[in-house]
Design an enzyme around this catalytic site. Structure first.
Site, PDB file in Angstrom:
ATOM      1  N   LYS A  92      56.881  31.081  39.586  1.00  0.00           N
ATOM      2  CA  LYS A  92      58.001  31.930  40.006  1.00  0.00           C
ATOM      3  C   LYS A  92      58.050  32.047  41.520  1.00  0.00           C
ATOM      4  CE  LYS A  92      58.378  35.667  37.464  1.00  0.00           C
ATOM      5  NZ  LYS A  92      59.440  35.441  36.456  1.00  0.00           N
ATOM      6  N   ARG A 162      56.441  41.380  39.863  1.00  0.00           N
ATOM      7  CA  ARG A 162      56.276  40.536  38.676  1.00  0.00           C
ATOM      8  C   ARG A 162      55.041  39.651  38.823  1.00  0.00           C
ATOM      9  NH1 ARG A 162      61.720  39.944  39.709  1.00  0.00           N
ATOM     10  NH2 ARG A 162      63.125  40.695  38.074  1.00  0.00           N
ATOM     11  N   GLY A 171      51.326  37.252  27.685  1.00  0.00           N
ATOM     12  CA  GLY A 171      50.231  38.210  27.636  1.00  0.00           C
ATOM     13  C   GLY A 171      49.964  38.848  28.973  1.00  0.00           C
ATOM     14  N   MET A 173      51.251  40.699  32.682  1.00  0.00           N
ATOM     15  CA  MET A 173      52.053  41.897  32.885  1.00  0.00           C
ATOM     16  C   MET A 173      53.552  41.635  32.920  1.00  0.00           C
ATOM     17  SD  MET A 173      51.733  44.801  35.756  1.00  0.00           S
ATOM     18  CE  MET A 173      53.213  44.238  36.566  1.00  0.00           C
ATOM     19  N   ARG A 406      67.832  26.570  37.979  1.00  0.00           N
ATOM     20  CA  ARG A 406      66.880  25.682  37.293  1.00  0.00           C
ATOM     21  C   ARG A 406      67.702  24.621  36.591  1.00  0.00           C
ATOM     22  NH1 ARG A 406      65.338  29.850  32.354  1.00  0.00           N
ATOM     23  NH2 ARG A 406      67.494  30.360  31.904  1.00  0.00           N
ATOM     24  N   HIS A 524      74.187  35.185  22.473  1.00  0.00           N
ATOM     25  CA  HIS A 524      73.018  34.863  21.654  1.00  0.00           C
ATOM     26  C   HIS A 524      73.310  33.730  20.681  1.00  0.00           C
ATOM     27  CE1 HIS A 524      70.262  35.517  18.145  1.00  0.00           C
ATOM     28  NE2 HIS A 524      69.390  35.616  19.138  1.00  0.00           N
ATOM     29  N   ARG A 630      60.433   1.229   0.971  1.00  0.00           N
ATOM     30  CA  ARG A 630      59.654   1.773  -0.154  1.00  0.00           C
ATOM     31  C   ARG A 630      60.269   1.280  -1.451  1.00  0.00           C
ATOM     32  NH1 ARG A 630      59.744   6.670   3.508  1.00  0.00           N
ATOM     33  NH2 ARG A 630      61.899   6.030   3.411  1.00  0.00           N
ATOM     34  N   ARG A 686      56.981  -2.500   1.074  1.00  0.00           N
ATOM     35  CA  ARG A 686      55.718  -1.938   0.594  1.00  0.00           C
ATOM     36  C   ARG A 686      55.676  -1.994  -0.925  1.00  0.00           C
ATOM     37  NH1 ARG A 686      54.350   4.270   1.687  1.00  0.00           N
ATOM     38  NH2 ARG A 686      55.917   4.565   0.083  1.00  0.00           N
ATOM     39  N   SER A 834      50.562  -1.826   9.618  1.00  0.00           N
ATOM     40  CA  SER A 834      51.562  -0.799   9.877  1.00  0.00           C
ATOM     41  C   SER A 834      50.878   0.543   9.650  1.00  0.00           C
ATOM     42  CB  SER A 834      52.752  -0.974   8.937  1.00  0.00           C
ATOM     43  OG  SER A 834      53.684   0.052   9.188  1.00  0.00           O
ATOM     44  N   GLY A 836      50.455   4.065   8.644  1.00  0.00           N
ATOM     45  CA  GLY A 836      51.131   5.077   7.833  1.00  0.00           C
ATOM     46  C   GLY A 836      50.578   6.417   8.276  1.00  0.00           C
ATOM     47  N   CYS A 901      54.900   3.312  10.604  1.00  0.00           N
ATOM     48  CA  CYS A 901      56.025   3.580   9.715  1.00  0.00           C
ATOM     49  C   CYS A 901      55.980   5.001   9.164  1.00  0.00           C
ATOM     50  CB  CYS A 901      56.101   2.559   8.594  1.00  0.00           C
ATOM     51  SG  CYS A 901      54.668   2.574   7.521  1.00  0.00           S
ATOM     52  N   TYR A 921      55.920  -2.269  17.489  1.00  0.00           N
ATOM     53  CA  TYR A 921      57.165  -1.590  17.138  1.00  0.00           C
ATOM     54  C   TYR A 921      56.887  -0.245  16.476  1.00  0.00           C
ATOM     55  CZ  TYR A 921      56.239  -3.000  12.335  1.00  0.00           C
ATOM     56  OH  TYR A 921      55.663  -3.150  11.099  1.00  0.00           O
TER      57      TYR A 921
END
Lengths: 943, 943
Positions: A92, A162, A171, A173, A406, A524, A630, A686, A834, A836, A901, A921
């Site tokens: 900050k 701050r 956590g 201040m 920002r 919001h 599959r 597969r 490959s 998994g 994969c 790949y």
């Protein structure tokens, strides 16, 4: 199955709640007059790496780091730090200095360094010798700059304090605002600003915050006093309390303070400041902060910085105001100044959506000078940062103050357009453009949109703000609870609310889209929806909602939960009925970015697809092949499942072979369709993977049906189901273990593949099938099955009289830890690997994906895990096995073709990892192919 | 639960079948006149390592390896090879040479080298130039030595041909016996030996074997011809066929040969031999042999050797015989010559148990000279090999021939006694003695035995041969099928048979003990039972069995399946009723061996024990602490399970805590008992590990009971059971994941441990508790829970007013692959590691122990796996993770205490591994503690 779904959803819900909780906290964090920073605390997790990076960067800092110097001033009179000094000034503090140094009108102030905090601890929790002397010097400078005196009884200079460490850290201040008010000063302020209500409101907030945050008086003590007072005055809302009431409230607050602290609220401003500074230092070692650092592996930081800054107010009267803006449209990326403001308001009023703010374009009507100042600042900021900015400003009595700038959050579409435009504008290079687009955000561009043809005839009820793009169709739901319940029951719902609040996040997440009647583009609903890439139309003012009756009225027509509506988040249109949607295509800027990405990436991108239609779509998205086809999904339709069940229920090999014979032509046709769609690209198929019991029903009625359809006794079905039952099917008889026990299944599948390949070749369609043997853990499995595959290939070639070449690779999935550990042995028998990583993650962690919902939410909540390892590859543990598998595999077989994969193949962070460890790949679902292409390019550029 | 048990048993059964199949094959392998080698093919698996070792040894071979030399002769005229030349001569060839060279009367012969086989393939499957010339030279030498001529028509020299590679390898060519017989030679032989029936029986065997093995005529073709002939003669058994019938059979066999081979059976003996040699070479590349080498990872061998040896016959008349013997008693280890022989018999008759052989001690009555020759040979062999030998011999017409010698298999008790005796006799050293005893065989010494007091009053029915020690009690079962079925149903059975055959192995394995009425100490039943360490009384001739009626009669008393009998395998006694048994103790030679082992080992040995009684017993066996005390078993008894269920069904934390409060005193008392039993030795206590659903019943009736006992609705129980249901509980909510979600459980357990520790210390009982947190996969789990454990320890110490030291270590199990992969991170928070290799094996392989029965038998059968990885640690895969875990752990925390507490801790091969990778201790079940101590010593000595 129902159970499984519920669990998963529940798991996701909880996670989501957590995700959304952060903005909620920001909202509730009390007065935010000074520095509204919506969504600002939703920071990415800080890893040790980040800390190191920060440290490295500060090594080349532009500012002068002087040892012994405890305070860095920023203001028009002098600015001693800059944006590179994050380690010393905290994030900050460094940013405030940077903004000041490029000439933005930032409220002046100073930053006490993180080193000073370290010294505080080194000296046994005592403010370092000379610190307050330096503080006083800086206050003097600040007083000079602001033309007011701290503690002055007629026109007091007020300050905020701050914390701010080098990395964002929950956590520590909270903010304390309005320091410098005392019983005397508050009267001076009241008189000076001519607004006694304003002054006492500021004072009561100070006593509350100081009492709570600095002196540890429970917030509830103050709340209770306020409630009693409101009861006495017979009002309900804080804002309804009169000036007189607020004066009384300050007295009551001081009593609360005295009661619990044991002394009076300090009337010496310097004392207030000194205690506040010490409180910030102490908060560095608050339990939660320590535990956060421990859990996040953050170490080596000196402490927190303390930022002391002059207060500015946007709520002093009608010559005051506050607003937020983006330098370009964050929704579409259009290059136009895009913001909203409220007159006589605090920053948080804009975000909270309580009042609907006005577009900045209307600002000239109110204050032309401020508007043109803002435009100039906008241009300057984009030039300086070469990036679209998200800014926050406050106007105090006709004077503009910049409170924050920002990089602006944007939709995926906006990210793409802005990157392309900035290349055109020569602000950035192609490479920079690629690195600017968060790969995951492309998801939004890959969502379906309304068919323009269908929209022509649509019945448009009203047009709201296009808050978050997308095309959503569903039944209206008027409360979050309702939305959650109905969505869980399988209904598509649109959450319709006046405005959403943090309590609604569950419902917002469950809904297909969000429609609000008040609130602007930065409300919001809009912010949260954009963050999730969920369709949202905000501020559709023509809509009147009756939550109790569960209906809304628009132009005299009423709609309830039985009706269907369609909302267009890109145009703001609200339509009746179901408007047809179309699949997205890659065009314009998107396809340009993809072309750039392909130019720089070295990693191939394939897709996971089990059907010709998916294969086709993936080709459209640029997949260079199928990394995982599959075969089990192919057995669930109509006749197939019957034959499949016949096969499973067969008591002899020959009966099993007969059933498989029936399945063969289906399987062959599937492969022909896929080969045709992939036009010569490699297709990794597969072999059957899931345990056989998945193909049999587990309820008696369904079992009876199966028995009838196969003309056998239901007992036979039940017996088989019981035999196939496993306590841990994930670790049971599946994958290549099936092929070892039932080689005839493997033979049928290989026959189908080879027959399809030969048929395609005869049609002059090139084919590159790759047969993948799943779940290998010991090389003997692969060598044994490979032999059988090769034998079958030779057999079919012979039968078909095919003499020409037929390139068929035979490889394996690496998804069992042992396979990675012994990849050298396995590579001797594999043409490709490959990874998994779904199963590999399950086994490396010992987590069942189906059951992880029972504890994963707790793990994420308590930060034992920072991310669900099924979503993003665990590079420390699972990644170690992946890297080992690649190294060992290639040590035995140079240049071994290697891919991934698992679902991680479409996760950008995981894609970067795959690039780094040298895969050839990645393979992911069709819609994630563009994301993987972009991530792969980013990985190559960051290499 | 019932299901689980059944599965496991089924799995074990199948495995067993395989194990026992090898001796079965030996039995069926046809005529074994020449070289009976009972059990000889039950060789240990050959690994690549063995091959290397063989290669290394041959480098220092004593024989002269001459390049180009294709044949090595062995006989009294010349012996060119020796026992060290296994790589060149194959195992069999090298052994024949060694025996010959130390002066044993071995039938002479010669070995064609493995290199020659390599040459055969190098030259395109052609017998190498000059080979047959060399063969002829060696035949000439053999003829000179034997005084007979090959192919002679009046007194033919007959030969056997056998394959023999450097490592034992199934699938290669079988034996061919009686080579050299022709139509003319058979008549000569008949006349010479004066036994026409014998000669034609030998001839028909040659035609059959040669036709089948060399020329590929299906064995069934010959069988069919034999059957037809027997039908014609009206006899049933082969042995009932007359001399005339056998002459006719030879004609019929020659017709079969002509029909399927297409030419006449060769009448040139050299042609017979040449074709046989080539057949042996070809069998090196038979599918099954190739596949065996591939699956066993054997490579680098040149080929197989061919052994050609003169035939000797034990069945030519009453001056012939055959026998087997051990140089010491293989059952007790007593130093007395111990063997059996049969007059006028083939070797296999001794093994098959068809005739009951006579003890060698009775041999002088038959042939005093042969007996004293044998005794001399026995002494010479023990001196030469410094080891108890198992020998096979044949007497042909009063001349003794040694056919085999090798280390004799023995019971555990015998191994211990022989090793101790040989040290006393100064034949071997203490260290050698330790290395001589197969650690696993100690199991037999750790079996219970009959209480001598109880035996005094026992009703002894008869006394058979003490074939395999042990004390078995059960109901008689008269067939293998019956024994299997009843044992699976939970009954203890004694298999009672006239004699067992390979078909009975399932039943033998299922039975508690085996009782046979015929057959000697080397009969099938005796050999198989000793191999398994199962109690067996053989040759109890007084027993008459009526299988059909399911009863046996002894001295007029009849016993059926309802009766109980007790058999003592150490004395041969068969008793009625249940004779009480007592637990074993370590005494005499056993305790001497244990003392030696402790002197040399460096690895600690602890035990897994959950109750004071187990702990006590383990101390008696020498355990130096508890390596794994599972706490879950403590919650199943009476009141505890009720409180446990109350805890699980609690809806709030405070209800849960109340239930835990009830459990606390039980838990504390358990720990006090265990601490007292362990008298200051370390006790590693694992916190609650299994998923909570294991404590709730899954059947409705039992659920109703729980509901009643807790006074709640059954629906509540069912709801909770449903909630706790997981698809893969092994990968679900258990281990430390429970403690994360329910920290109150952890707190209760730690309280109990600390309270127990303080109470014991107050009693002056030293305690060393080690708290073990299970299933850690990420270091954050351990650090979070460690904090809570430390906090609770401090709290209890404070409450108890305990100011003195209390050593409590806090560590973790490494049982999740990720824990091993990130052991450095985890070590920062651990005082010790204990490898839980059961779960680590499950996850590294992706095998559920509960479900592995569905495919593991197939895997072992097809040799995809050579051993069940849950029985012996997989050093290649799982071991890699263990080694990595140790290295990484100690890299972060030097000297980190590391042990193993999976069941592998009691498996000798795994213990050696644990020593090698530098663990501090292993922990195993109490009965395996002595085994682990011995294995640890062996590991240290082999280091």
């Amino acid at each position: 199955m129902a159970k499984r779904t519920t669990k998963k959803t529940a798991g996701r819900r909880k996670t989501t709640t957590k995700k959304a909780a952060a903005p909620a906290k920001v909202k509730r964090a009390g007065a935010r007059t000074h520095a509204p920073s919506r969504g600002g605390s939703v920071k990415k997790k800080t890893s040790r790496k980040t800390v190191k990076k920060v440290a490295r960067r500060s090594g080349v800092s532009r500012g002068k780091v002087r040892s012994g110097k405890m305070i860095y001033y920023f203001g028009s009179l002098r600015t001693e730090g800059d944006g590179s000094m994050k380690e010393l000034l905290g994030g900050k503090g460094a940013n405030l200095a940077e903004m000041t140094s490029i000439g933005l009108p930032v409220p002046a102030g100073f930053t006490i360094t993180t080193k000073t905090c370290g010294k505080y601890y080194d000296e046994g929790r005592k403010l370092p010798e000379g610190l307050m002397r330096e503080v006083n010097k800086n206050i003097a400078l600040l007083e000079k700059e602001m033309g007011k005196r701290f503690g002055d009884e007629s026109d007091p200079l007020l300050m905020s304090v701050r914390s701010g460490a080098a990395v964002s850290m929950p956590g520590m201040m909270d903010t304390i605002l309005n320091l410098g008010l005392t019983d005397a000063a508050v009267e001076g302020l009241a008189e000076k600003v001519g607004n006694r209500r304003f002054a006492f409101d500021a004072y009561r907030r100070l006593i509350n915050m100081f009492g709570n945050v600095v002196m540890g008086v429970a917030h509830e003590r103050f709340e209770k006093a306020f409630d009693q007072l409101k009861e006495g005055y017979g009002v309900e809302n804080d804002t309804d309390v009169s000036e007189e009431g607020l004066v009384e409230l300050c007295e009551r607050y001081k009593e609360v303070y005295r009661l619990y602290v044991g002394e009076d609220f300090p009337q010496d401003p310097i004392k207030q400041l000194e205690l506040s500074i010490e409180a910030v230092f102490k908060s560095w070692n608050a339990d939660r902060a320590i535990s956060y650092r421990r859990l996040s592996g953050i170490s080596g930081l000196e402490g927190t910085a303390v930022n002391v800054q002059a207060m500015v107010f946007g709520n002093m009267g009608d010559d005051c105001g506050t607003g937020v803006a983006f330098t370009r449209d964050p929704s579409t990326g259009k290059n136009s100044f895009y913001g909203e403001f409220l007159i006589n308001a605090q920053g948080e009023d804009v975000v909270a959506g309580i009042r609907t703010p006005k577009p900045v374009s209307e600002m000239p009507k109110w204050n032309k000078k401020i508007h043109s100042e803002l435009i100039k600042i906008k241009t300057k900021l984009e030039k300086h940062y070469r990036e679209m900015q998200d800014i926050e400003f406050t106007i105090e009595r006709g004077k503009l103050f910049m409170l924050q700038t920002r990089s602006g959050k944007r939709t995926g579409a906006a990210a793409v357009k802005i990157a392309c435009d900035m290349v055109k504008e020569k602000l950035i290079t192609e490479k920079e453009a690629i690195l600017r687009i968060p790969a995951n955000d492309l998801t939004q561009l890959l969502l379906p949109s309304f068919d323009p043809a269908a929209k022509k005839g649509a019945d448009v009820l009203t047009v709201g703000l296009p808050a978050s793009p997308g095309a959503a169709v569903g039944h209206p739901a008027f409360s979050a609870v309702q939305a959650v319940a109905r969505a869980h029951a399988g209904e598509k719902v649109i959450l319709v609310r006046n405005e959403t609040s943090p309590e609604d996040v569950d419902g917002m997440h469950s809904a297909a889209g969000i429609l609000t009647s008040t609130g602007g583009m930065t409300s919001h609903a809009a912010v949260v929806a954009r963050g999730w890439g969920k369709c949202c139309v905000a501020g559709a003012g023509a809509i009147q909602i009756d939550e109790e009756r569960g209906e809304f009225t628009v132009n005299g027509r009423t709609f309830g939960r039985g009706d269907m509506i369609s909302i267009d988040g890109s145009t703001g249109e609200v339509m009746t009925g179901v408007v047809n949607r179309i699949e997205p295509t890659l065009s314009g800027d998107f396809s340009k970015v993809m072309r750039w990405a392909d130019k720089y990436r070295t990693l191939g991108v394939r897709t996971n697809a089990d059907a010709p239609a998916d294969a086709e779509r993936a080709r459209g998205f640029g997949a260079a092949g199928i990394g995982l086809c599959r075969t089990e999904h192919m057995f669930f339709e109509g006749e197939r499942i019957t034959a499949m069940r016949q096969m499973i229920l067969a008591e002899t090999v020959s009966d099993r072979e007969a059933a498989l014979e029936t399945l063969l032509p289906f399987q062959r046709d599937d492969f022909i369709g896929i080969f045709r769609a992939m036009k010569g690209c490699p297709v990794t198929i597969r072999l059957l993977d899931p345990p056989l019991h998945e193909f049999l029903p587990h309820e008696e009625a369904a079992q009876q049906e199966v028995a009838d359809s196969l003309d056998i006794d239901v007992e036979q079905v039940q017996k088989r189901v019981a035999m196939l039952h496993e306590l841990n099917p994930m670790l049971g008889h599946r994958g290549c273990r099936l092929a070892v026990t039932y080689p005839e299944i493997l033979r049928m599948q290989v026959r189908a593949i080879v027959q399809a390949a030969i048929e395609c070749q005869r049609e002059k369609v090139k084919v590159l099938p790759e047969i993948m043997i799943p779940l290998v853990g010991v090389w003997q499995e692969l060598s044994t099955l490979r032999e059988q595959v090769e034998h079958t290939i030779a057999q079919v070639k012979h039968e078909q009289g095919w003499k020409r070449k037929l390139d068929i690779l035979i490889g394996t999935m690496i998804e069992i830890p042992r396979a990675a550990l012994t990849a050298d042995e396995i590579a001797r028998h594999a043409d490709f690997f490959s990874f998994g990583t779904n199963d590999l993650t399950q086994l490396t962690y010992g987590y069942s994906r189906d059951d992880v919902g029972t504890f994963l939410p707790d793990y994420l909540q308590s930060e034992i895990l920072s991310v669900d390892p099924f979503q993003s590859l665990d590079q420390t543990g699972v990644g170690q096995l992946v890297a080992m598998g690649i190294e060992k595999g290639r040590s035995e077989r140079k240049g071994l073709k290697i891919g991934i994969c698992g679902e991680h193949g479409g996760d950008p962070a995981s894609v970067v990892f795959c690039h780094r460890v040298g895969m050839d790949y990645v393979s992911c679902s069709p819609f994630r192919v563009p994301i993987a292409r972009l991530a792969a390019a980013q990985a190559a550029l960051l290499d």
